[in-house]
Design a protein around this motif. Structure first.
Motif, PDB file in Angstrom:
ATOM      1  N   ARG A 163      18.429  58.993  -0.826  1.00 37.21           N
ATOM      2  CA  ARG A 163      17.915  60.053  -1.713  1.00 37.21           C
ATOM      3  C   ARG A 163      18.491  61.405  -1.312  1.00 37.21           C
ATOM      4  O   ARG A 163      18.930  62.182  -2.154  1.00 37.21           O
ATOM      5  CB  ARG A 163      16.386  60.098  -1.661  1.00 37.21           C
ATOM      6  CG  ARG A 163      15.698  59.121  -2.569  1.00 37.21           C
ATOM      7  CD  ARG A 163      14.202  59.398  -2.691  1.00 37.21           C
ATOM      8  NE  ARG A 163      13.505  59.528  -1.418  1.00 37.21           N
ATOM      9  CZ  ARG A 163      13.033  58.514  -0.700  1.00 37.21           C
ATOM     10  NH1 ARG A 163      13.172  57.273  -1.112  1.00 37.21           N
ATOM     11  NH2 ARG A 163      12.406  58.736   0.437  1.00 37.21           N
ATOM     12  N   ARG A 168      21.241  57.071  -5.884  1.00 33.33           N
ATOM     13  CA  ARG A 168      20.099  56.389  -6.509  1.00 33.33           C
ATOM     14  C   ARG A 168      20.293  54.878  -6.390  1.00 33.33           C
ATOM     15  O   ARG A 168      21.235  54.334  -6.930  1.00 33.33           O
ATOM     16  CB  ARG A 168      19.991  56.766  -7.989  1.00 33.33           C
ATOM     17  CG  ARG A 168      19.752  58.230  -8.284  1.00 33.33           C
ATOM     18  CD  ARG A 168      18.367  58.698  -7.918  1.00 33.33           C
ATOM     19  NE  ARG A 168      17.347  57.819  -8.423  1.00 33.33           N
ATOM     20  CZ  ARG A 168      16.345  58.187  -9.187  1.00 33.33           C
ATOM     21  NH1 ARG A 168      16.223  59.437  -9.552  1.00 33.33           N
ATOM     22  NH2 ARG A 168      15.447  57.322  -9.593  1.00 33.33           N
ATOM     23  N   ASP A 169      19.416  54.229  -5.660  1.00 34.07           N
ATOM     24  CA  ASP A 169      19.401  52.777  -5.562  1.00 34.07           C
ATOM     25  C   ASP A 169      18.007  52.351  -6.004  1.00 34.07           C
ATOM     26  O   ASP A 169      17.066  52.336  -5.209  1.00 34.07           O
ATOM     27  CB  ASP A 169      19.709  52.331  -4.133  1.00 34.07           C
ATOM     28  CG  ASP A 169      19.757  50.816  -3.974  1.00 34.07           C
ATOM     29  OD1 ASP A 169      19.012  50.103  -4.688  1.00 34.07           O
ATOM     30  OD2 ASP A 169      20.531  50.337  -3.128  1.00 34.07           O
ATOM     31  N   MET A 170      17.882  52.028  -7.270  1.00 33.32           N
ATOM     32  CA  MET A 170      16.562  51.759  -7.837  1.00 33.32           C
ATOM     33  C   MET A 170      15.897  50.528  -7.223  1.00 33.32           C
ATOM     34  O   MET A 170      14.683  50.511  -7.043  1.00 33.32           O
ATOM     35  CB  MET A 170      16.656  51.622  -9.361  1.00 33.32           C
ATOM     36  CG  MET A 170      17.079  52.923 -10.044  1.00 33.32           C
ATOM     37  SD  MET A 170      16.193  54.406  -9.456  1.00 33.32           S
ATOM     38  CE  MET A 170      14.541  54.060 -10.026  1.00 33.32           C
ATOM     39  N   GLU A 173      14.553  51.774  -3.953  1.00 35.76           N
ATOM     40  CA  GLU A 173      13.423  52.681  -4.212  1.00 35.76           C
ATOM     41  C   GLU A 173      12.165  51.885  -4.567  1.00 35.76           C
ATOM     42  O   GLU A 173      11.075  52.181  -4.074  1.00 35.76           O
ATOM     43  CB  GLU A 173      13.764  53.658  -5.331  1.00 35.76           C
ATOM     44  CG  GLU A 173      14.687  54.767  -4.908  1.00 35.76           C
ATOM     45  CD  GLU A 173      14.077  55.677  -3.848  1.00 35.76           C
ATOM     46  OE1 GLU A 173      12.855  55.959  -3.903  1.00 35.76           O
ATOM     47  OE2 GLU A 173      14.815  56.097  -2.953  1.00 35.76           O
TER      48      GLU A 173
END
Length: 183
Positions: A163, A168-170, A173
């Motif tokens: 972050r 962005r690594d959904m 996350e």
């Protein structure tokens, strides 16, 4: 290690691809750091950790680059003058269990394409844990603790570092959010 460096010319800078703890704890000096996208592999909690983030009796999970998809991470440029000092401890850190295959890969950065050394998951290694269900992974990460601390800390530190770097690594996350919920 020598085979991996066989095409390196003394004095030539090299790039190292980072996707997990190397992002937030590189443990080597570097000249430059860039966001980078690697195609053909993705970040995955797919490697059993029986020392650093777990024990033989209660193994944890750590990240590997598993095949398929794409991965946003970082590349670090190592000075050609320090490659011979940086490489042995980096190799010891990444290759201690033999679970990774070192490969020179191309990755895209905002400043252009670079060739970097990446440590890819070897699915034939007995430490490969690629087919675990979400709930099982959560249970493993919550209970494991190794010489480098709790497995939960490792996963949350990685999510936080991504972050902070604007990555962005959904999937990560989502997993981190589930770790923080009471179970």
């Amino acid at each position: 290690m020598n085979a991996t460096l066989c095409h390196w010319r003394p004095g030539q800078d090299i790039w190292i691809y980072a996707y997990g703890s190397l992002i937030w704890r590189p443990e080597f000096e570097y000249l430059e750091r860039r966001l980078a996208t690697l195609r053909g592999h993705h970040r995955s909690l797919c490697l059993w950790s029986r020392v650093n983030r777990g024990t033989p009796e209660v193994p944890g999970l750590v990240f590997g680059l598993d095949r398929g998809g794409a991965c946003r991470g970082m590349v670090f440029r190592i000075s050609g003058d320090s490659v011979q000092d940086v490489f042995p401890p980096l190799w010891a850190r990444e290759m201690s269990t033999g679970a990774y295959i070192p490969r020179w890969i191309h990755c895209d950065t905002p400043e252009g394409r670079v060739q970097a050394l990446a440590f890819l998951m070897d699915r034939r290694n007995p430490g490969y844990a690629g087919d675990l269900q979400h709930e099982h992974m959560l249970a493993v990460v919550r209970r494991a603790h190794g010489t480098n601390g709790p497995c939960v800390e490792y996963v949350l530190e990685t999510a936080s570092a991504l972050r902070a770097a604007g990555i962005r690594d959904m999937r990560l996350e989502n997993f981190a959010q589930h770790l923080l919920q009471p179970h």
